[in-house]
Design a protein around this motif. Structure first.
Motif, PDB file in Angstrom:
ATOM      1  N   ARG A   6      -9.922   2.036   5.652  1.00  0.00           N
ATOM      2  CA  ARG A   6      -9.989   3.696   5.141  1.00  0.00           C
ATOM      3  C   ARG A   6      -9.369   4.114   6.285  1.00  0.00           C
ATOM      4  O   ARG A   6      -8.449   5.003   6.245  1.00  0.00           O
ATOM      5  CB  ARG A   6     -11.414   3.979   5.406  1.00  0.00           C
ATOM      6  CG  ARG A   6     -12.439   4.043   4.132  1.00  0.00           C
ATOM      7  CD  ARG A   6     -13.648   4.696   4.416  1.00  0.00           C
ATOM      8  NE  ARG A   6     -14.850   3.876   2.901  1.00  0.00           N
ATOM      9  CZ  ARG A   6     -15.496   3.133   3.497  1.00  0.00           C
ATOM     10  NH1 ARG A   6     -15.924   2.697   4.065  1.00  0.00           N
ATOM     11  NH2 ARG A   6     -16.147   2.840   2.327  1.00  0.00           N
ATOM     12  N   ALA A   7      -9.145   4.222   7.666  1.00  0.00           N
ATOM     13  CA  ALA A   7      -8.635   4.369   8.530  1.00  0.00           C
ATOM     14  C   ALA A   7      -7.354   4.239   8.210  1.00  0.00           C
ATOM     15  O   ALA A   7      -6.315   5.064   8.145  1.00  0.00           O
ATOM     16  CB  ALA A   7      -8.837   3.706  10.205  1.00  0.00           C
ATOM     17  N   ALA A   8      -6.702   2.999   8.021  1.00  0.00           N
ATOM     18  CA  ALA A   8      -5.313   2.547   7.807  1.00  0.00           C
ATOM     19  C   ALA A   8      -4.549   3.636   6.346  1.00  0.00           C
ATOM     20  O   ALA A   8      -3.644   3.776   6.594  1.00  0.00           O
ATOM     21  CB  ALA A   8      -5.239   1.503   7.151  1.00  0.00           C
ATOM     22  N   LEU A   9      -5.377   4.069   5.527  1.00  0.00           N
ATOM     23  CA  LEU A   9      -5.406   4.889   4.365  1.00  0.00           C
ATOM     24  C   LEU A   9      -5.300   6.240   4.733  1.00  0.00           C
ATOM     25  O   LEU A   9      -4.537   6.574   4.274  1.00  0.00           O
ATOM     26  CB  LEU A   9      -6.304   4.191   3.344  1.00  0.00           C
ATOM     27  CG  LEU A   9      -6.432   2.683   2.428  1.00  0.00           C
ATOM     28  CD1 LEU A   9      -7.721   2.762   1.725  1.00  0.00           C
ATOM     29  CD2 LEU A   9      -5.033   2.614   2.031  1.00  0.00           C
ATOM     30  N   ARG A  41     -10.802   3.587  -4.899  1.00  0.00           N
ATOM     31  CA  ARG A  41      -9.824   4.097  -4.491  1.00  0.00           C
ATOM     32  C   ARG A  41      -8.460   4.003  -4.403  1.00  0.00           C
ATOM     33  O   ARG A  41      -8.189   3.104  -4.507  1.00  0.00           O
ATOM     34  CB  ARG A  41     -10.329   4.214  -3.138  1.00  0.00           C
ATOM     35  CG  ARG A  41     -11.864   4.559  -2.870  1.00  0.00           C
ATOM     36  CD  ARG A  41     -12.765   4.711  -1.413  1.00  0.00           C
ATOM     37  NE  ARG A  41     -14.154   5.147  -1.703  1.00  0.00           N
ATOM     38  CZ  ARG A  41     -14.595   4.380  -1.730  1.00  0.00           C
ATOM     39  NH1 ARG A  41     -14.468   3.140  -1.885  1.00  0.00           N
ATOM     40  NH2 ARG A  41     -15.834   4.865  -1.819  1.00  0.00           N
ATOM     41  N   VAL A  42      -7.351   4.552  -4.936  1.00  0.00           N
ATOM     42  CA  VAL A  42      -5.989   4.885  -5.058  1.00  0.00           C
ATOM     43  C   VAL A  42      -5.403   5.183  -3.809  1.00  0.00           C
ATOM     44  O   VAL A  42      -5.389   6.689  -3.326  1.00  0.00           O
ATOM     45  CB  VAL A  42      -5.617   4.415  -6.542  1.00  0.00           C
ATOM     46  CG1 VAL A  42      -4.590   4.237  -6.430  1.00  0.00           C
ATOM     47  CG2 VAL A  42      -6.182   3.662  -6.809  1.00  0.00           C
ATOM     48  N   SER A  50      -2.102   1.171  -2.618  1.00  0.00           N
ATOM     49  CA  SER A  50      -2.748   0.385  -1.950  1.00  0.00           C
ATOM     50  C   SER A  50      -4.580   1.069  -2.625  1.00  0.00           C
ATOM     51  O   SER A  50      -3.856   2.339  -3.773  1.00  0.00           O
ATOM     52  CB  SER A  50      -3.238   0.310  -0.656  1.00  0.00           C
ATOM     53  OG  SER A  50      -2.079   0.297  -0.175  1.00  0.00           O
ATOM     54  N   ALA A  51      -5.355  -0.424  -3.281  1.00  0.00           N
ATOM     55  CA  ALA A  51      -6.728   0.047  -3.903  1.00  0.00           C
ATOM     56  C   ALA A  51      -7.375  -0.446  -3.298  1.00  0.00           C
ATOM     57  O   ALA A  51      -7.419  -1.474  -3.023  1.00  0.00           O
ATOM     58  CB  ALA A  51      -6.233  -0.780  -4.755  1.00  0.00           C
ATOM     59  N   GLU A  52      -8.813   0.417  -3.285  1.00  0.00           N
ATOM     60  CA  GLU A  52     -10.063  -0.035  -2.690  1.00  0.00           C
ATOM     61  C   GLU A  52     -11.038  -0.691  -3.826  1.00  0.00           C
ATOM     62  O   GLU A  52     -11.237   0.446  -4.582  1.00  0.00           O
ATOM     63  CB  GLU A  52     -10.071   0.298  -1.911  1.00  0.00           C
ATOM     64  CG  GLU A  52     -11.705  -0.504  -1.075  1.00  0.00           C
ATOM     65  CD  GLU A  52     -12.030   0.425   0.329  1.00  0.00           C
ATOM     66  OE1 GLU A  52     -13.101   1.133  -0.182  1.00  0.00           O
ATOM     67  OE2 GLU A  52     -11.330   0.754   0.935  1.00  0.00           O
ATOM     68  N   LEU A  53     -11.630  -1.636  -4.325  1.00  0.00           N
ATOM     69  CA  LEU A  53     -12.318  -0.971  -5.235  1.00  0.00           C
ATOM     70  C   LEU A  53     -13.795  -1.534  -4.334  1.00  0.00           C
ATOM     71  O   LEU A  53     -14.022  -3.044  -3.448  1.00  0.00           O
ATOM     72  CB  LEU A  53     -12.186  -3.083  -6.382  1.00  0.00           C
ATOM     73  CG  LEU A  53     -13.456  -3.007  -7.624  1.00  0.00           C
ATOM     74  CD1 LEU A  53     -13.303  -2.317  -8.001  1.00  0.00           C
ATOM     75  CD2 LEU A  53     -13.127  -4.503  -7.905  1.00  0.00           C
ATOM     76  N   GLU A 137      -9.863  -5.321  -1.660  1.00  0.00           N
ATOM     77  CA  GLU A 137      -8.462  -4.647  -1.743  1.00  0.00           C
ATOM     78  C   GLU A 137      -7.595  -5.605  -1.525  1.00  0.00           C
ATOM     79  O   GLU A 137      -7.144  -6.682  -1.719  1.00  0.00           O
ATOM     80  CB  GLU A 137      -8.581  -4.890   0.413  1.00  0.00           C
ATOM     81  CG  GLU A 137     -10.104  -4.106   0.537  1.00  0.00           C
ATOM     82  CD  GLU A 137      -9.806  -3.954   2.695  1.00  0.00           C
ATOM     83  OE1 GLU A 137      -9.281  -4.301   3.161  1.00  0.00           O
ATOM     84  OE2 GLU A 137     -10.360  -3.752   2.931  1.00  0.00           O
ATOM     85  N   PHE A 138      -6.195  -4.152  -2.832  1.00  0.00           N
ATOM     86  CA  PHE A 138      -5.219  -4.728  -3.191  1.00  0.00           C
ATOM     87  C   PHE A 138      -4.120  -4.267  -2.511  1.00  0.00           C
ATOM     88  O   PHE A 138      -4.423  -2.794  -2.699  1.00  0.00           O
ATOM     89  CB  PHE A 138      -5.600  -4.586  -4.611  1.00  0.00           C
ATOM     90  CG  PHE A 138      -6.413  -4.984  -4.929  1.00  0.00           C
ATOM     91  CD1 PHE A 138      -6.380  -6.462  -5.866  1.00  0.00           C
ATOM     92  CD2 PHE A 138      -8.134  -4.627  -4.758  1.00  0.00           C
ATOM     93  CE1 PHE A 138      -7.026  -6.963  -6.536  1.00  0.00           C
ATOM     94  CE2 PHE A 138      -9.000  -5.184  -5.719  1.00  0.00           C
ATOM     95  CZ  PHE A 138      -8.611  -6.113  -6.103  1.00  0.00           C
TER      96      PHE A 138
END
Length: 189
Positions: A6-9, A41-42, A50-53, A137-138
Motif C-alpha cells: 500500500r505504501a509503495a502504491l 486494487r489496481v 500493479s494489482a493487489e487481490l 500481488e501482481f
C-alpha cells in the motif's frame, strides 16, 4: 506485506490524492470476508501496472484451512499454477505489451512453500478457527504504456466460486471503482 505494498502504491499517487486524503486512505482498508466476493486494487503509474487481490480462500480452493487430503493439496497446486501463470487470469490491454514481473501470494492457512514463495515448509494448523484469505500481488512493466487502458480479470473463469469483485483503480485519469462479475470481467480506466 499489504502495508508495504500500500505504501509503495500510494507514494506515486500523493499528488492525485491531495485534497482527497480521506477517500484515498479509506479505499485501501481491508474489506469484509464474504464468500463469493473479492477485492482487486489496481494502480497504473507510467509503464508500471500493479494489482493487489484480496479474496476469501474459499473462493479459490473451496476450503479455508491447510490441505488435509491429496485432493485438497491438488486444489492448492492447481490454484497456485493458475495465479502465477503469465497472461493467465489478469490480462492487461494487449497493445500495451505488458510483461508480468512478479507474483506474490500469501495466506494464513497455507505455507509460503505451498504458494510457491520462499519460507518455511511447516504447514499451519489445520485446526485454526475462522476465515482465511488469499492475498496476491501482481506487477507488470509495459513497453507501450500509452495503450494501457484496461485489465481483463479472468479469475471468474479459473475459480467458479468467485461471483463478484469490487475493483478500485488509481490511474492516469484519477480514481475509479467498479464491480466485476463472471459476465462483466474487464475494468477500464
Amino acid at each position: 506485506m499489504q502495508a508495504k505494498l500500500r505504501a509503495a502504491l500510494l507514494r506515486p499517487l500523493t499528488i492525485v490524492c491531495l485534497g482527497l486524503v480521506g477517500p484515498c486512505v479509506q479505499a485501501h482498508e481491508p474489506g469484509a470476508h464474504v464468500h463469493g466476493q473479492a477485492v482487486l486494487r489496481v494502480v497504473v503509474d507510467g509503464n508500471a501496472l500493479s494489482a493487489e487481490l484480496e479474496s476469501p480462500l474459499d473462493n479459490i480452493l473451496g476450503f479455508e484451512h491447510a490441505p488435509g487430503s491429496a485432493q485438497e493439496q491438488q486444489a492448492v497446486t492447481l490454484a497456485v499454477t493458475a495465479l502465477r501463470k503469465p497472461g493467465g487470469i489478469l490480462l492487461p490491454t494487449p497493445a500495451a505489451q505488458c510483461t508480468l514481473q512478479k507474483v506474490s501470494l500469501a495466506s494464513a492457512a497455507l505455507t509460503p512453500a505451498m504458494l510457491g514463495e520462499p519460507g518455511t515448509a511447516t504447514p499451519p494448523s489445520a485446526d485454526e478457527p475462522g476465515h482465511a484469505d488469499l492475498d496476491g500481488e501482481f506487477s507488470w512493466q509495459c513497453a507501450k504504456p500509452e495503450f494501457l487502458h484496461s485489465l481483463r480479470v479472468d479469475l471468474f473463469l479459473a475459480f467458479p466460486r468467485l461471483h463478484k469483485m469490487q475493483v478500485e483503480v488509481a490511474g492516469p485519469k484519477g480514481q475509479s471503482a467498479t464491480t466485476l462479475t463472471g459476465t462483466h470481467r474487464t475494468v477500464q480506466w
